[in-house]
Design a protein around this motif. Structure first.
Motif, short mmCIF file in Angstrom:
data_model
loop_
_atom_site.label_atom_id
_atom_site.label_comp_id
_atom_site.label_asym_id
_atom_site.label_seq_id
_atom_site.Cartn_x
_atom_site.Cartn_y
_atom_site.Cartn_z
N UNK A 14 -3.76 -2.45 16.31
CA UNK A 14 -3.43 -3.03 15.03
C UNK A 14 -2.94 -1.93 14.10
N UNK A 15 -1.81 -2.15 13.46
CA UNK A 15 -1.29 -1.19 12.48
C UNK A 15 -1.25 -1.90 11.13
N UNK A 16 -2.03 -1.37 10.20
CA UNK A 16 -2.07 -1.90 8.84
C UNK A 16 -1.45 -0.83 7.96
N UNK A 17 -0.26 -1.10 7.46
CA UNK A 17 0.41 -0.11 6.63
C UNK A 17 1.12 -0.77 5.47
N UNK A 18 1.35 0.04 4.44
CA UNK A 18 2.18 -0.37 3.31
C UNK A 18 3.23 0.70 3.10
N UNK A 19 4.44 0.28 2.64
CA UNK A 19 5.58 1.20 2.48
C UNK A 19 6.26 0.96 1.14
N UNK A 126 1.53 4.44 3.93
CA UNK A 126 0.11 4.72 4.13
C UNK A 126 -0.41 3.75 5.17
N UNK A 127 -1.16 4.25 6.14
CA UNK A 127 -1.84 3.42 7.13
C UNK A 127 -3.31 3.30 6.73
N UNK A 132 -8.60 -4.92 3.63
CA UNK A 132 -9.15 -4.76 2.28
C UNK A 132 -8.72 -3.43 1.67
N UNK A 133 -8.74 -2.36 2.46
CA UNK A 133 -8.28 -1.06 1.95
C UNK A 133 -6.81 -1.13 1.55
N UNK A 134 -6.01 -1.76 2.37
CA UNK A 134 -4.58 -1.88 2.08
C UNK A 134 -4.36 -2.66 0.79
N UNK A 135 -5.10 -3.74 0.62
CA UNK A 135 -4.93 -4.59 -0.56
C UNK A 135 -5.33 -3.89 -1.85
N UNK A 136 -6.32 -3.01 -1.77
CA UNK A 136 -6.82 -2.36 -2.98
C UNK A 136 -6.14 -1.02 -3.29
N UNK A 137 -5.25 -0.57 -2.43
CA UNK A 137 -4.61 0.74 -2.63
C UNK A 137 -3.68 0.72 -3.84
N UNK A 138 -3.83 1.71 -4.69
CA UNK A 138 -2.95 1.88 -5.85
C UNK A 138 -1.93 2.95 -5.49
N UNK A 139 -0.64 2.58 -5.43
CA UNK A 139 0.37 3.56 -5.01
C UNK A 139 0.56 4.67 -6.05
N UNK A 140 1.01 5.83 -5.58
CA UNK A 140 1.22 6.97 -6.49
C UNK A 140 2.43 6.75 -7.39
N UNK A 143 6.50 6.54 -6.37
CA UNK A 143 7.12 5.44 -5.63
C UNK A 143 7.54 4.32 -6.56
N UNK A 144 8.49 3.53 -6.06
CA UNK A 144 8.98 2.38 -6.80
C UNK A 144 8.66 1.10 -6.05
N UNK A 145 9.68 0.38 -5.70
CA UNK A 145 9.55 -0.93 -5.07
C UNK A 145 8.84 -0.86 -3.72
N UNK A 146 7.90 -1.77 -3.50
CA UNK A 146 7.24 -1.86 -2.21
C UNK A 146 8.15 -2.59 -1.23
N UNK A 147 8.23 -2.06 -0.01
CA UNK A 147 9.10 -2.64 1.01
C UNK A 147 8.33 -3.03 2.28
N UNK A 148 7.02 -3.11 2.19
CA UNK A 148 6.19 -3.47 3.33
C UNK A 148 6.65 -4.79 3.93
N UNK A 149 6.85 -4.79 5.24
CA UNK A 149 7.21 -6.02 5.94
C UNK A 149 8.63 -6.50 5.73
N UNK A 150 9.42 -5.77 4.98
CA UNK A 150 10.80 -6.18 4.71
C UNK A 150 11.70 -5.67 5.84
N UNK A 151 12.21 -6.57 6.64
CA UNK A 151 13.03 -6.19 7.80
C UNK A 151 14.24 -5.37 7.39
#
Length: 163
Positions: A14-19, A126-127, A132-140, A143-151
């Motif tokens: 399982x890979x849980x990441x935000x970009x 960030x992985x 829950x950790x991913x949902x609560x993460x406050x980005x630095x 960074x600007x727009x989140x692109x997690x999961x955007x093909x």
């Protein structure tokens, strides 16, 4: 293979990441970071990525990766990796595909990927161990727009921009 088969497969993890897209202020961060040079070949007609990894302080590594598509709303995806010899990597490199080159800076929290080919761009990711950790993460602040999961912002899409 169904998604349910993948979930029960002991070889997929399982890979849980935000970009996010990087908007600036990174010079001080990357000055002391560990650096990896990555070349990714996205093999045409597949979901496979062939990767070469090099760095100043380790021998080169090669691997074949498959990321399984995430379902709408899922904060994770499944991924498998097979480590290769250089000869295997060279053989598979002959397959048609598109290439992306980037320098990865490993930061205290996350990684900063600066793409040099086919276009210049920077992505922070960030992985996480849990959703829950991913949902609560406050980005630095850099960074600007989140692109997690955007093909359209995936490594494969960035590589395809030059194809």
């Amino acid at each position: 293979m169904s998604r349910e088969d993948i979930v029960s497969d002991k070889y997929a993890r399982l890979e849980i990441e935000r970009r996010w897209i990087v908007i600036g202020g990174i010079a001080d961060l990357i000055a002391s970071a560990t650096v990896l040079d990555l070349e990714d070949r996205y093999i045409s007609g597949t979901q496979l990525r062939l990767r070469a990894v090099s760095s100043a302080d380790a021998p080169p590594r090669w691997k074949l990766c498959k990321k399984y598509p995430r379902r709408d709303g899922d904060p994770f995806e499944f991924i498998t990796n097979v480590y290769l010899t250089e000869a295997e990597f060279r053989l598979l490199s002959a397959l048609p595909g598109v290439v992306a080159r980037k320098r990865r800076y490993r930061l205290a929290v996350g990684s900063l990927d600066v793409y040099s080919f086919p276009q210049t761009s920077a992505v922070f990711e960030v992985e996480f161990d849990t959703v829950a950790q991913a949902a609560s993460f406050v980005p630095p602040s850099f960074v600007g727009q989140e692109i997690t999961g955007r093909a359209s912002s995936s490594g494969a899409a960035l590589a395809g921009a030059a194809a």
